[in-house]
Design a protein around this motif. Sequence first.
Motif, PDB file in Angstrom:
ATOM      1  N   ASP A 186      35.510 -31.366  37.066  1.00  0.00           N
ATOM      2  CA  ASP A 186      34.938 -32.345  37.989  1.00  0.00           C
ATOM      3  C   ASP A 186      36.029 -32.774  38.958  1.00  0.00           C
ATOM      4  OD1 ASP A 186      36.211 -34.926  37.025  1.00  0.00           O
ATOM      5  OD2 ASP A 186      35.209 -34.334  35.170  1.00  0.00           O
ATOM      6  N   LEU A 187      35.680 -33.698  39.844  1.00  0.00           N
ATOM      7  CA  LEU A 187      36.598 -34.076  40.922  1.00  0.00           C
ATOM      8  C   LEU A 187      37.948 -34.618  40.440  1.00  0.00           C
ATOM      9  CD1 LEU A 187      37.394 -35.103  43.790  1.00  0.00           C
ATOM     10  CD2 LEU A 187      35.712 -36.920  43.498  1.00  0.00           C
ATOM     11  N   ARG A 188      37.926 -35.726  39.708  1.00  0.00           N
ATOM     12  CA  ARG A 188      39.202 -36.372  39.356  1.00  0.00           C
ATOM     13  C   ARG A 188      39.966 -35.567  38.318  1.00  0.00           C
ATOM     14  NH1 ARG A 188      39.165 -39.198  43.909  1.00  0.00           N
ATOM     15  NH2 ARG A 188      37.223 -40.338  44.098  1.00  0.00           N
ATOM     16  N   THR A 196      38.098 -45.716  35.804  1.00  0.00           N
ATOM     17  CA  THR A 196      37.718 -44.450  35.149  1.00  0.00           C
ATOM     18  C   THR A 196      38.109 -43.259  36.018  1.00  0.00           C
ATOM     19  OG1 THR A 196      35.849 -43.129  34.374  1.00  0.00           O
ATOM     20  CG2 THR A 196      35.343 -44.749  36.044  1.00  0.00           C
ATOM     21  N   ASP A 197      38.115 -43.441  37.340  1.00  0.00           N
ATOM     22  CA  ASP A 197      38.472 -42.331  38.234  1.00  0.00           C
ATOM     23  C   ASP A 197      39.961 -41.992  38.176  1.00  0.00           C
ATOM     24  OD1 ASP A 197      35.846 -42.255  38.956  1.00  0.00           O
ATOM     25  OD2 ASP A 197      36.107 -43.189  40.912  1.00  0.00           O
ATOM     26  N   MET A 198      40.743 -42.793  37.439  1.00  0.00           N
ATOM     27  CA  MET A 198      42.172 -42.488  37.245  1.00  0.00           C
ATOM     28  C   MET A 198      42.469 -42.074  35.805  1.00  0.00           C
ATOM     29  SD  MET A 198      43.894 -42.754  40.036  1.00  0.00           S
ATOM     30  CE  MET A 198      45.472 -42.582  39.222  1.00  0.00           C
ATOM     31  N   ARG A 236      24.799 -41.007  33.514  1.00  0.00           N
ATOM     32  CA  ARG A 236      24.676 -41.549  34.861  1.00  0.00           C
ATOM     33  C   ARG A 236      23.248 -42.009  35.188  1.00  0.00           C
ATOM     34  NH1 ARG A 236      28.839 -38.771  38.909  1.00  0.00           N
ATOM     35  NH2 ARG A 236      28.967 -40.930  39.536  1.00  0.00           N
ATOM     36  N   ALA A 237      22.805 -42.999  34.439  1.00  0.00           N
ATOM     37  CA  ALA A 237      21.461 -43.539  34.611  1.00  0.00           C
ATOM     38  C   ALA A 237      21.325 -44.234  35.966  1.00  0.00           C
ATOM     39  CB  ALA A 237      21.207 -44.549  33.492  1.00  0.00           C
ATOM     40  N   ILE A 238      20.071 -44.433  36.404  1.00  0.00           N
ATOM     41  CA  ILE A 238      19.838 -45.185  37.644  1.00  0.00           C
ATOM     42  C   ILE A 238      18.855 -46.334  37.400  1.00  0.00           C
ATOM     43  CG2 ILE A 238      20.428 -43.397  39.338  1.00  0.00           C
ATOM     44  CD1 ILE A 238      17.342 -42.904  39.486  1.00  0.00           C
ATOM     45  N   ASP A 239      18.699 -46.707  36.123  1.00  0.00           N
ATOM     46  CA  ASP A 239      17.732 -47.763  35.793  1.00  0.00           C
ATOM     47  C   ASP A 239      18.061 -49.093  36.486  1.00  0.00           C
ATOM     48  OD1 ASP A 239      19.927 -47.412  33.814  1.00  0.00           O
ATOM     49  OD2 ASP A 239      19.204 -49.338  33.098  1.00  0.00           O
ATOM     50  N   GLN A 240      19.347 -49.400  36.670  1.00  0.00           N
ATOM     51  CA  GLN A 240      19.697 -50.690  37.289  1.00  0.00           C
ATOM     52  C   GLN A 240      19.354 -50.706  38.780  1.00  0.00           C
ATOM     53  OE1 GLN A 240      20.739 -53.359  35.315  1.00  0.00           O
ATOM     54  NE2 GLN A 240      20.138 -51.820  33.825  1.00  0.00           N
TER      55      GLN A 240
HETATM   56  C1  EPZ Z   1      30.655 -44.817  41.241  1.00  0.00           C
HETATM   57  O1  EPZ Z   1      29.667 -44.095  40.521  1.00  0.00           O
HETATM   58  C2  EPZ Z   1      31.573 -43.786  41.846  1.00  0.00           C
HETATM   59  N1  EPZ Z   1      30.786 -42.897  42.682  1.00  0.00           N
HETATM   60  C3  EPZ Z   1      32.275 -43.010  40.738  1.00  0.00           C
HETATM   61  O2  EPZ Z   1      33.232 -42.179  41.362  1.00  0.00           O
HETATM   62  C4  EPZ Z   1      33.005 -43.943  39.804  1.00  0.00           C
HETATM   63  O3  EPZ Z   1      33.505 -43.222  38.714  1.00  0.00           O
HETATM   64  C5  EPZ Z   1      32.048 -45.025  39.290  1.00  0.00           C
HETATM   65  O4  EPZ Z   1      31.391 -45.696  40.412  1.00  0.00           O
HETATM   66  C6  EPZ Z   1      32.730 -46.090  38.445  1.00  0.00           C
HETATM   67  O5  EPZ Z   1      33.722 -46.722  39.197  1.00  0.00           O
HETATM   68  C7  EPZ Z   1      30.501 -43.237  43.921  1.00  0.00           C
HETATM   69  O6  EPZ Z   1      30.878 -44.289  44.409  1.00  0.00           O
HETATM   70  C8  EPZ Z   1      29.701 -42.269  44.716  1.00  0.00           C
HETATM   71  P1  EPZ Z   1      28.325 -46.889  38.134  1.00  0.00           P
HETATM   72  P2  EPZ Z   1      28.339 -44.818  40.062  1.00  0.00           P
HETATM   73  O7  EPZ Z   1      26.915 -47.097  38.541  1.00  0.00           O
HETATM   74  O8  EPZ Z   1      27.959 -45.826  41.084  1.00  0.00           O
HETATM   75  C9  EPZ Z   1      26.049 -47.006  33.925  1.00  0.00           C
HETATM   76  C10 EPZ Z   1      34.448 -40.220  41.742  1.00  0.00           C
HETATM   77  O9  EPZ Z   1      35.164 -39.443  41.063  1.00  0.00           O
HETATM   78  N2  EPZ Z   1      24.817 -47.179  34.724  1.00  0.00           N
HETATM   79  O10 EPZ Z   1      29.325 -47.978  38.424  1.00  0.00           O
HETATM   80  O11 EPZ Z   1      27.374 -43.751  39.716  1.00  0.00           O
HETATM   81  C11 EPZ Z   1      26.626 -45.605  34.111  1.00  0.00           C
HETATM   82  O12 EPZ Z   1      26.006 -44.668  33.272  1.00  0.00           O
HETATM   83  C12 EPZ Z   1      33.173 -40.771  41.184  1.00  0.00           C
HETATM   84  O13 EPZ Z   1      34.728 -40.555  42.909  1.00  0.00           O
HETATM   85  C13 EPZ Z   1      23.638 -47.467  34.080  1.00  0.00           C
HETATM   86  O14 EPZ Z   1      23.562 -47.525  32.859  1.00  0.00           O
HETATM   87  O15 EPZ Z   1      28.851 -45.533  38.747  1.00  0.00           O
HETATM   88  C14 EPZ Z   1      28.080 -45.854  33.801  1.00  0.00           C
HETATM   89  O16 EPZ Z   1      28.255 -45.851  32.418  1.00  0.00           O
HETATM   90  C15 EPZ Z   1      32.777 -40.183  39.892  1.00  0.00           C
HETATM   91  N3  EPZ Z   1      22.516 -47.660  34.838  1.00  0.00           N
HETATM   92  C16 EPZ Z   1      28.324 -47.281  34.312  1.00  0.00           C
HETATM   93  O17 EPZ Z   1      27.035 -47.871  34.418  1.00  0.00           O
HETATM   94  C17 EPZ Z   1      22.530 -47.603  36.197  1.00  0.00           C
HETATM   95  O18 EPZ Z   1      21.492 -47.776  36.836  1.00  0.00           O
HETATM   96  C18 EPZ Z   1      29.019 -47.379  35.652  1.00  0.00           C
HETATM   97  O19 EPZ Z   1      28.352 -46.550  36.611  1.00  0.00           O
HETATM   98  C19 EPZ Z   1      23.757 -47.326  36.840  1.00  0.00           C
HETATM   99  C20 EPZ Z   1      24.894 -47.139  36.074  1.00  0.00           C
END
Ligand code: EPZ
Length: 430
Positions: free
Chosen positions: A369-371, A304-306, A122-126
């Motif tokens: 986890d949640l789902r 993925t949440d399903m 769960r990176a935040i680089d983007q």
């Molecule tokens: C959102 O998470 C949801 N959370 C998640 O729901 C959901 O599983 C996910 O989107 C995918 O649909 C919320 O809305 C609070 P992403 P998010 O950024 O935003 C990679 C639930 O059960 N990534 O779309 O954190 C990441 O590692 C939850 O309700 C980067 O590499 O997901 C993943 O592989 C769990 N760099 C992919 O992207 C970044 O900066 C998608 O993640 C950000 C993401």
Amino acid sequence: MEQYAIKGGNPLVGEVEIGGAKNAALPIIAASIMTDESVQVDNIPDVRDTNVLLDAMQEIGVMIKRNNRHSVSINASQVHDYVVDGDNIRKIRASYYFIGALLAKYKNAEVALPGGCDIGCRAIDQHIKGFRALGAEVVIEYGLIKAHAERLRGSHIYMDVVSVGATINIMMVAAMAEGTTIIENAAKEPHVVDLANFLNSMGANIKGAGTDVIRIKGVHSLHGTEYAIIPDQIEAGTFMFAAAITKGDITVKNVIPKHLESITAKLLEIGCEIEESDDAVRVVAAKPLRHTQVKTLPYPGFPTDMQPQITVALALSTGTSIVTESIFENRFKYVDELIRMGANIKVEGNTAIVNGVAKYTGASISAPDLRAGAALVLAALAAEGYSCVEDIHYIQRGYEDFHLKLQSLGAQIEKVDSGRDMQKFKLKIG
Ligand code: EPZ
């Protein structure tokens, strides 16, 4: 610790009302601080993550008035702090939406690094790449992400991965930056569109949300609004799969069927019957479930949440299914629990090979986890005998009144506090 006591074996039958989408509510609540005027948000699900967010907002001076269980009025004219930190906020993922919202309005934000379900790295680089492209300096120190800008300027941003959170965060900052921002390879999830609609209702100028190119013309300020959150696609999908898994007949009401298309398509493929109307979908599982292949993908792909819910269904189907998880690398942790209930599943990397079995049997299991937690509850409801599901606090993060809604469909499930309560449940149910 609270647990669910469950006796499985009853097909779930009836109608269930779906609440507001958690993953839309979280950014919309956070974005409400982007104006000094009052904002009323309706159809908020009463779940732990939304409540943690609202409490954190109060701590920095945001006035929150709860109009009823699902409606709040938010006024951020008295914000006195740009630091959002605290034990609870550190545990949720959506804390990162405060960075976008505070940076947009005050050009300053210091927010605890996000927590959330342990489903991958769960990176935040983007997010950080986007903030920097819009003119912010961003550092991570002492467990906080600190973002600061003298001026925020529109930019052309190409996302390296499709990210819901990063798309939403960049949209928030760009909404109040000078000039135009273009986000390419944006996430298209319904909650991305809902946030764009919410910001537009406050005076923002965002076009293209729901496609992979979003264009945002920054505005100087935003105004108050009244807004109702869309129905929860994943809560709806979970109950649709509850019908498949328990061989039941469930109508999910108050949904947007378009948002459920990938879920509906898989249910049809595995042999369920589906009836759709304007705002409801009925799922009937009258025949044995068939095997299939599924790969999780960004919207409009299968969510993925399903993934845990479909795996629980496929593990009861005839034949061998392949489930590929392409979004989060650590989302098969529940499989060990399912195996304890009799499933025949082998996980190799991001793929699960699922050999269908005739039935599950009850066991003591815990929600990772949640789902996955919700999916394990559905497995227990299909299983022969009693099950106890622990760590249900994960499920409470995102499902409102989960056990009550299941009870209304005929499930034998109760929330209990101890092993003794579990015994009482067994005596009562017989
Ligand atoms: C959102 O998470 C949801 N959370 C998640 O729901 C959901 O599983 C996910 O989107 C995918 O649909 C919320 O809305 C609070 P992403 P998010 O950024 O935003 C990679 C639930 O059960 N990534 O779309 O954190 C990441 O590692 C939850 O309700 C980067 O590499 O997901 C993943 O592989 C769990 N760099 C992919 O992207 C970044 O900066 C998608 O993640 C950000 C993401």
